[in-house]
Design an enzyme around this catalytic site. Structure first.
Site, PDB file in Angstrom:
ATOM      1  N   SER A  55      -0.599 -15.720 -31.705  1.00 43.90           N
ATOM      2  CA  SER A  55       0.023 -15.497 -32.932  1.00 43.90           C
ATOM      3  C   SER A  55       1.118 -14.864 -32.810  1.00 43.90           C
ATOM      4  O   SER A  55       1.929 -14.667 -33.992  1.00 43.90           O
ATOM      5  CB  SER A  55      -1.060 -14.902 -33.957  1.00 43.90           C
ATOM      6  OG  SER A  55      -1.464 -13.624 -33.310  1.00 43.90           O
ATOM      7  N   TYR A  56       1.623 -14.292 -31.735  1.00 46.16           N
ATOM      8  CA  TYR A  56       2.721 -13.354 -31.752  1.00 46.16           C
ATOM      9  C   TYR A  56       4.004 -14.277 -31.728  1.00 46.16           C
ATOM     10  O   TYR A  56       4.288 -15.301 -31.235  1.00 46.16           O
ATOM     11  CB  TYR A  56       2.831 -12.580 -30.508  1.00 46.16           C
ATOM     12  CG  TYR A  56       1.807 -11.660 -30.066  1.00 46.16           C
ATOM     13  CD1 TYR A  56       0.774 -11.073 -31.213  1.00 46.16           C
ATOM     14  CD2 TYR A  56       1.727 -10.605 -29.083  1.00 46.16           C
ATOM     15  CE1 TYR A  56       0.091 -10.174 -31.108  1.00 46.16           C
ATOM     16  CE2 TYR A  56       0.766  -9.414 -28.942  1.00 46.16           C
ATOM     17  CZ  TYR A  56       0.105  -9.419 -30.037  1.00 46.16           C
ATOM     18  OH  TYR A  56      -0.861  -8.255 -30.005  1.00 46.16           O
ATOM     19  N   GLY A  57       5.082 -13.731 -32.518  1.00 49.80           N
ATOM     20  CA  GLY A  57       6.172 -14.265 -32.841  1.00 49.80           C
ATOM     21  C   GLY A  57       6.051 -14.434 -34.345  1.00 49.80           C
ATOM     22  O   GLY A  57       4.976 -14.833 -34.940  1.00 49.80           O
TER      23      GLY A  57
END
Length: 326
Positions: A55-57
């Site tokens: 989920s990073y970004g």
């Protein structure tokens, strides 16, 4: 099946939440070359664990952190190359609830990384709001290990009660839990002091990873009550917490001066002294170099106690992750 001991975890890792996050950390694609240098510097200094998440970004940059890590790892040639461990966290999105959904998610992460995930972690527990969802997700996590697609499995934001529940399920399948990561710092002692997670992890042979060991920058000493704050939620937290942090910041500064270290290095070393693996982030070579300065020495028992007491006197603690379970 790959055995659990294939993961040789270092004393400290590197968190990559900021690599791709514009909203909170102001990421820009022009930073990529610098981030490659940060990666190289970390690995060459023995910081071989890189923590990310699918989920990073933010926005269109979702998955950007994994993409960058895959690119950086493939480009790196040098010392400790064989020890690089990329740990990703798979989000418990509402549309993920079957074991196949978590297997597909891990395949997608592996595609972005250009290699199999080394350590796969459940990003958070759904116990607080949809406990039924978690069964399928954890079954899928176990499948990944049994099928040899990952070297180890871990959890994130789990408390003692839920950890023991998962441990029992995995133990029945012969699957060891390698790591558990929680928000842990001098501003966030709750998982250890109130939930007793460190003792339970030690008993079960699980390594505790401390994310946000610098309290979103509040423990670095670079923010002052009357100074300029970062934008958004970090600025809000500065205004809320800094006034009640004076004894702690004073203690950090005093020990830093005595040790000829920075406040950040003392705060990170405190996490190491507590037997956890801190994963501070770094967006620049200067930040990475400063993090590296937390290694190669240890606070004395007296200094740790002094910091513990100062942390106890903090008026407002860092808010806990909303997904943290008991």
């Amino acid at each position: 099946m790959l055995t659990n001991n294939l993961l040789n975890l270092p004393l400290m890792g590197c968190g990559t939440w900021a690599w791709g996050n514009q909203l909170l950390w102001g990421y820009d694609e022009s930073m990529d070359n610098q981030l490659q240098e940060v990666f190289n510097l970390c690995v060459s200094n023995g910081i071989t664990l890189f923590d990310t998440g699918d989920s990073y970004g933010t926005g269109k940059l979702k998955g950007r952190s994994e993409l960058l890590l895959g690119k950086f790892a493939q480009a790196y040639q040098g010392i400790n190359q064989e020890n690089i461990c990329i740990a990703t966290k798979l989000a418990a999105y509402p549309w993920r609830w079957t074991r196949n959904s978590i297997i597909s998610a891990c395949h997608a992460s592996a595609k972005r990384l250009g290699k199999n995930v080394d350590l796969v972690q459940m990003h958070w527990s759904t116990a607080n709001y949809a406990p039924w969802q978690e069964v399928g997700l954890l079954d899928g996590l176990g499948d990944l290990y049994e099928q040899g697609l990952v070297k180890g499995v871990g959890l994130s934001n789990y408390g003692t009660k839920r950890l023991l529940w998962v441990h029992k399920r995995f133990q029945e399948r012969g699957i060891p839990i390698k790591t558990l990561q929680v928000q842990y710092s001098l501003l966030s002692t709750y998982p250890v002091t109130e939930l007793g997670l460190k003792d339970v992890c030690d008993e079960l042979g699980i390594k505790l990873i401390a994310y946000s060991p610098l309290g979103l920058g509040l423990l670095t000493g670079k923010f002052a009550e009357n100074g300029s704050f970062p934008q958004g939620i970090r600025g809000f937290l500065c205004k809320q917490l800094l006034p009640g942090m004076k004894p702690l910041l004073g203690c950090l500064q005093e020990i830093a001066n005595t040790r000829n270290k920075t406040m950040s290095q003392v705060a990170i070393n405190w996490c190491i002294s507590k037997g956890t693996i801190p994963i501070p982030g770094a967006k620049s070579l200067e930040q990475a170099q400063e993090n590296i300065g937390a290694l190669g020495w240890f606070l004395s028992d007296a200094e740790v106690i002094e910091l513990d007491n100062a942390a106890d006197r903090v008026e407002k603690k860092m808010v806990q992750n909303i997904f943290q379970t008991k």
